[in-house]
Design an enzyme around this catalytic site. Structure first.
Site, PDB file in Angstrom:
ATOM      1  N   ASP A 111       0.847  -1.194   0.000  1.00  0.00           N
ATOM      2  CA  ASP A 111       0.000   0.000   0.000  1.00  0.00           C
ATOM      3  C   ASP A 111       0.879   1.239   0.000  1.00  0.00           C
ATOM      4  OD1 ASP A 111      -2.191  -1.632   0.327  1.00  0.00           O
ATOM      5  OD2 ASP A 111      -2.045  -1.546   2.519  1.00  0.00           O
ATOM      6  N   ASP A 140      -2.377  11.896   9.258  1.00  0.00           N
ATOM      7  CA  ASP A 140      -3.692  12.547   9.348  1.00  0.00           C
ATOM      8  C   ASP A 140      -4.663  11.977   8.313  1.00  0.00           C
ATOM      9  OD1 ASP A 140      -2.114  13.737   7.439  1.00  0.00           O
ATOM     10  OD2 ASP A 140      -2.471  15.790   8.101  1.00  0.00           O
ATOM     11  N   GLU A 196     -12.557  17.649   9.103  1.00  0.00           N
ATOM     12  CA  GLU A 196     -11.709  18.785   8.769  1.00  0.00           C
ATOM     13  C   GLU A 196     -10.898  18.507   7.500  1.00  0.00           C
ATOM     14  OE1 GLU A 196      -9.198  20.828  11.971  1.00  0.00           O
ATOM     15  OE2 GLU A 196      -7.822  20.666  10.287  1.00  0.00           O
ATOM     16  N   GLU A 197     -10.686  17.237   7.215  1.00  0.00           N
ATOM     17  CA  GLU A 197      -9.866  16.860   6.046  1.00  0.00           C
ATOM     18  C   GLU A 197     -10.651  16.837   4.729  1.00  0.00           C
ATOM     19  OE1 GLU A 197      -6.520  15.883   5.807  1.00  0.00           O
ATOM     20  OE2 GLU A 197      -6.212  16.493   7.878  1.00  0.00           O
ATOM     21  N   ASP A 245     -12.223  16.178  13.712  1.00  0.00           N
ATOM     22  CA  ASP A 245     -10.896  16.559  13.248  1.00  0.00           C
ATOM     23  C   ASP A 245     -10.050  15.317  13.517  1.00  0.00           C
ATOM     24  OD1 ASP A 245      -8.409  17.511  12.753  1.00  0.00           O
ATOM     25  OD2 ASP A 245      -8.559  19.294  14.019  1.00  0.00           O
ATOM     26  N   LEU A 272      -6.879  14.206  13.135  1.00  0.00           N
ATOM     27  CA  LEU A 272      -5.589  14.247  13.839  1.00  0.00           C
ATOM     28  C   LEU A 272      -5.128  15.690  13.924  1.00  0.00           C
ATOM     29  CD1 LEU A 272      -4.055  11.953  15.133  1.00  0.00           C
ATOM     30  CD2 LEU A 272      -2.484  11.974  13.213  1.00  0.00           C
ATOM     31  N   ASP A 273      -5.594  16.339  14.977  1.00  0.00           N
ATOM     32  CA  ASP A 273      -5.255  17.750  15.140  1.00  0.00           C
ATOM     33  C   ASP A 273      -3.827  17.893  15.658  1.00  0.00           C
ATOM     34  OD1 ASP A 273      -6.337  20.570  15.254  1.00  0.00           O
ATOM     35  OD2 ASP A 273      -5.397  20.330  17.214  1.00  0.00           O
ATOM     36  N   GLU A 310     -13.398  21.836  16.003  1.00  0.00           N
ATOM     37  CA  GLU A 310     -12.467  22.137  17.099  1.00  0.00           C
ATOM     38  C   GLU A 310     -13.154  22.935  18.213  1.00  0.00           C
ATOM     39  OE1 GLU A 310      -8.367  22.122  14.450  1.00  0.00           O
ATOM     40  OE2 GLU A 310      -9.527  23.953  14.456  1.00  0.00           O
TER      41      GLU A 310
END
Ligand code: AHM
Ligand code: MG
Length: 337
Positions: free
Chosen positions: A65, A71, A94-95, A116, A118-119, A283
């Site tokens: 892969d 993130d 958020e992505e 979110d 992975l902030d 957030e």
């Protein structure tokens, strides 16, 4: 004999749901899926530094892969853990630019999940704590398919909110409006165990968290408030200490436990167009629900975060959040400017 009873997150969620006599178990199922995603992300975050040694960076990993940034990986993990359970009608991240529909082949449920994944992910290579933030609403529109209207909400309408902090240990903190509870992942058994029951934020802290490098862009009120925190006055516990990780979940988590204030005010370089950085739906609003449930406050300086009606999926808002007395004092300075 063990002195304390061991409460897993699943047991806790079931017990919380029983407080609502008409509950169907749907919410418990949703949270179950979410904890699975959290454990998987935690595993990947913990081995982030091993990628080079194990030779799995570059174009492809051992299984062929393409290696993903963490993130992006976290975003996919949450989607894949949540898409088929039948609890959700739509997601937003958020992505992703647009809302994320539930694939046609799976049943749809009554909840909306915004997150979110992975902030603070720019910190990962330096082993700094990062986090996942989530917000849950009930579907609002009456049509068969959920729409963006189901995501454009006020924070007060949240059914639940929480975060996972991947730090020296992995913790999940959540609220369903019945207080704030924290669980620490025991990696040896793969379970989140209740470690912080009914968290209350001290009404006043001694810590402030802000990116001081932006001082030139602040409004006058913020400048005066930060100068005030640095003055010496034993009676009001000043000066405060500055603690800024630059990873919202980690900064928020510390202040929730110790007391204090986190600020990400708007950039006033162009005073006619102040620009905020943090996202309202992924957030600010979820952390605002948590802090209020813990006895603190969250504000833009002039408005309660939970009262803001979102008009856009990626809307931004100034975020001033933490101990009640500290946020109230900031609001005074902000209004005076
Ligand atoms: P991100 O969503 O791109 O990770 O950005 C959000 C992060 C927060 O974790 C943190 O509080 C803030 O950005 C730090 O910003 P700055 O580097 O401007 O201080
Ligand atoms: Mg973020």
């Amino acid at each position: 004999m063990q002195k304390h009873k061991v409460v897993t997150i699943q047991r806790h969620i079931v017990e919380q749901e029983r407080l609502f006599p008409r509950a169907t178990g749907d919410f418990t199922g949703l949270m179950w899926d979410l904890t699975l995603a959290a454990k998987t992300i935690s595993r990947e975050v913990n081995k982030a530094g091993l990628a080079d040694i194990l030779g799995i960076t570059g174009e492809q990993n051992v299984s062929g892969d393409t290696v993903k940034k963490l993130d992006v990986y976290a975003n996919e993990r949450i989607f894949k853990a949540m898409d088929h359970g039948g609890h959700l009608c739509v997601m937003a991240s958020e992505e992703n630019e647009d809302i994320i529909p539930i694939p046609d082949e799976f049943p749809k449920g009554k909840y909306v999940l915004m997150f979110d994944p992975l902030d603070g992910s720019s910190n990962i290579d330096a082993n700094v704590s990062v986090g996942t933030i989530f917000s849950i609403h009930r579907k609002k529109t009456t049509g068969k398919e959920a729409t963006i209207e189901d995501c454009l909400r006020k924070g007060t309408e949240q059914v639940a909110a929480g975060y996972i902090v991947y730090g020296s240990s992995t913790m999940m903190v959540y609220t369903t409006g019945q207080g704030v509870h924290g669980f620490t992942l025991d990696p040896s058994i793969g379970e989140f165990l209740l470690s912080h029951e009914n968290i209350k934020i001290p009404s006043k802290g001694k810590i402030y968290s802000i990116n001081e490098g932006n001082a030139n862009t602040w409004d006058e009120g913020t400048k005066k408030y930060i100068a005030y925190l640095k003055e010496s006055d034993a009676a009001t516990g000043r000066p405060y200490s500055l603690r800024y990780i630059g990873s919202l979940v980690a900064d928020f988590h510390r202040n929730l436990l110790y007391g204090g204030i986190f600020l990400y005010p708007a950039d006033y370089k162009d005073p006619k167009k102040p620009k905020a950085k943090l996202r309202l739906l992924y957030e600010a609003a979820p952390l605002a629900l948590i802090v209020e449930q813990a006895g603190g406050l969250a504000s833009t300086g002039k408005e309660r975060i939970l009262d803001i009606q979102a008009a856009e999926l990626h809307q931004k808002a100034p975020l001033i959040i933490g101990s009640k007395e500290d946020v109230l004092m900031y609001e005074k300075f902000f209004k005076q400017k």
